[in-house]
Design a protein around this motif. Structure first.
Motif, PDB file in Angstrom:
ATOM      1  N   ALA A 125       0.829  -1.205   0.000  1.00  0.00           N
ATOM      2  CA  ALA A 125       0.000   0.000   0.000  1.00  0.00           C
ATOM      3  C   ALA A 125       0.866   1.258   0.000  1.00  0.00           C
ATOM      4  N   LEU A 126       2.090   1.134   0.489  1.00  0.00           N
ATOM      5  CA  LEU A 126       3.007   2.279   0.506  1.00  0.00           C
ATOM      6  C   LEU A 126       3.817   2.397  -0.780  1.00  0.00           C
ATOM      7  N   LEU A 127       3.845   1.319  -1.585  1.00  0.00           N
ATOM      8  CA  LEU A 127       4.735   1.302  -2.743  1.00  0.00           C
ATOM      9  C   LEU A 127       4.034   1.149  -4.083  1.00  0.00           C
ATOM     10  N   GLU A 128       2.738   0.886  -4.080  1.00  0.00           N
ATOM     11  CA  GLU A 128       2.046   0.583  -5.328  1.00  0.00           C
ATOM     12  C   GLU A 128       1.419   1.824  -5.937  1.00  0.00           C
TER      13      GLU A 128
ATOM     14  N   PRO B 269       9.298  -3.651  -5.723  1.00  0.00           N
ATOM     15  CA  PRO B 269       7.870  -3.972  -5.564  1.00  0.00           C
ATOM     16  C   PRO B 269       7.174  -3.941  -6.920  1.00  0.00           C
ATOM     17  N   TYR B 270       6.444  -5.014  -7.226  1.00  0.00           N
ATOM     18  CA  TYR B 270       5.732  -5.067  -8.498  1.00  0.00           C
ATOM     19  C   TYR B 270       4.229  -4.933  -8.360  1.00  0.00           C
ATOM     20  N   GLY B 271       3.690  -5.145  -7.193  1.00  0.00           N
ATOM     21  CA  GLY B 271       2.257  -4.949  -7.057  1.00  0.00           C
ATOM     22  C   GLY B 271       1.667  -5.873  -6.023  1.00  0.00           C
ATOM     23  N   ARG B 272       0.332  -5.817  -5.963  1.00  0.00           N
ATOM     24  CA  ARG B 272      -0.366  -6.672  -5.018  1.00  0.00           C
ATOM     25  C   ARG B 272      -1.673  -7.140  -5.628  1.00  0.00           C
ATOM     26  N   ILE B 273      -2.101  -8.289  -5.156  1.00  0.00           N
ATOM     27  CA  ILE B 273      -3.344  -8.888  -5.607  1.00  0.00           C
ATOM     28  C   ILE B 273      -4.219  -9.010  -4.375  1.00  0.00           C
ATOM     29  N   GLU B 274      -5.423  -8.454  -4.451  1.00  0.00           N
ATOM     30  CA  GLU B 274      -6.336  -8.516  -3.316  1.00  0.00           C
ATOM     31  C   GLU B 274      -7.600  -9.231  -3.758  1.00  0.00           C
TER      32      GLU B 274
ATOM     33  N   CYS C 104      -1.879 -10.461  -1.498  1.00  0.00           N
ATOM     34  CA  CYS C 104      -0.604 -11.064  -1.899  1.00  0.00           C
ATOM     35  C   CYS C 104       0.256  -9.963  -2.497  1.00  0.00           C
ATOM     36  N   GLU C 105       1.434  -9.744  -1.914  1.00  0.00           N
ATOM     37  CA  GLU C 105       2.371  -8.736  -2.392  1.00  0.00           C
ATOM     38  C   GLU C 105       3.466  -9.436  -3.199  1.00  0.00           C
ATOM     39  N   LEU C 106       3.842  -8.849  -4.321  1.00  0.00           N
ATOM     40  CA  LEU C 106       4.802  -9.454  -5.246  1.00  0.00           C
ATOM     41  C   LEU C 106       6.046  -8.570  -5.367  1.00  0.00           C
ATOM     42  N   TYR C 107       7.222  -9.195  -5.228  1.00  0.00           N
ATOM     43  CA  TYR C 107       8.497  -8.475  -5.293  1.00  0.00           C
ATOM     44  C   TYR C 107       9.526  -9.254  -6.098  1.00  0.00           C
ATOM     45  N   ASP C 108      10.394  -8.523  -6.779  1.00  0.00           N
ATOM     46  CA  ASP C 108      11.615  -9.090  -7.339  1.00  0.00           C
ATOM     47  C   ASP C 108      12.671  -8.862  -6.267  1.00  0.00           C
TER      48      ASP C 108
END
Length: 197
Positions: A71-74, A101-106, A112-116
């Protein structure tokens, strides 16, 4: 369907989202500084987009404000397709990792938060624990994962999952590691204030 490339730096996203999160929670800059352990001057720089956020800083703010890291990075959601080019996303730099940070799925109350995640050669990133479950898939290199006193080493294609509230660390003893990191938790889950990432 339209394609909209991601634009803006991590610092720009954090600046906008941090102000919005404080407003949602009714938290002043001084109170956010106290809760996060980050100086008021540093928070002011982050909110103006002139600061240099680290992994540790973002995790502290997430805990202090009761907001998911994503929520702070998307970027704000939009219609259509989102394209994020690795070269356009400045990583959050931590003691041992570079985290993009690449995003999140709610869905249905789950997030679900997605990161490289890139672990630097010979480096170690520690966490005393945080809310959620971590899932990591190694893309290249040898990743050492320590979770609450248990150690495993993973190679390309290997996967690990664990309760992220336990103390854990990632390290790269034999050279740099590229991995994909997912963190999932209930959307309303809050990390305890005394358990920093």
């Amino acid at each position: 369907m339209r394609t909209e490339p991601y634009e803006g730096s991590v610092g720009d996203l954090l600046a906008a989202n941090l102000k919005a999160a404080r407003a949602r929670r009714g938290v002043s800059l001084s109170e956010a500084a106290r809760l996060s352990g980050i100086s008021k001057a540093t928070l002011s720089q982050l909110e103006s987009g002139t600061g240099n956020p680290t992994v540790e800083t973002v995790f502290s703010l997430s805990r202090a404000l009761g907001e998911p890291i994503s929520a702070l990075l998307e970027p704000h959601p939009h219609q259509g397709m989102t394209v994020i080019r690795a070269a356009e996303v400045a990583p959050l730099v931590g003691d041992g990792v570079d985290l993009r940070p690449y995003g999140r799925i709610e869905s249905a109350g789950l997030l679900c938060e997605l990161y490289d995640q890139q672990v630097r050669a010979g480096a170690r990133q520690e966490s005393p624990g945080h809310v959620g479950t971590e899932h990591t898939v190694v893309r290249s290199g040898v990743l050492r994962v320590d979770v609450d006193g248990v150690r495993v080493e993973l190679g390309p294609g290997d996967y690990v999952s664990f309760d992220a509230s336990a103390p854990h660390a990632y390290s790269a003893p034999a050279g740099p590691v590229r991995s994909v990191l997912f963190v999932n938790h209930r959307a309303d889950a809050k990390a305890p204030a005394d358990a920093p990432h």
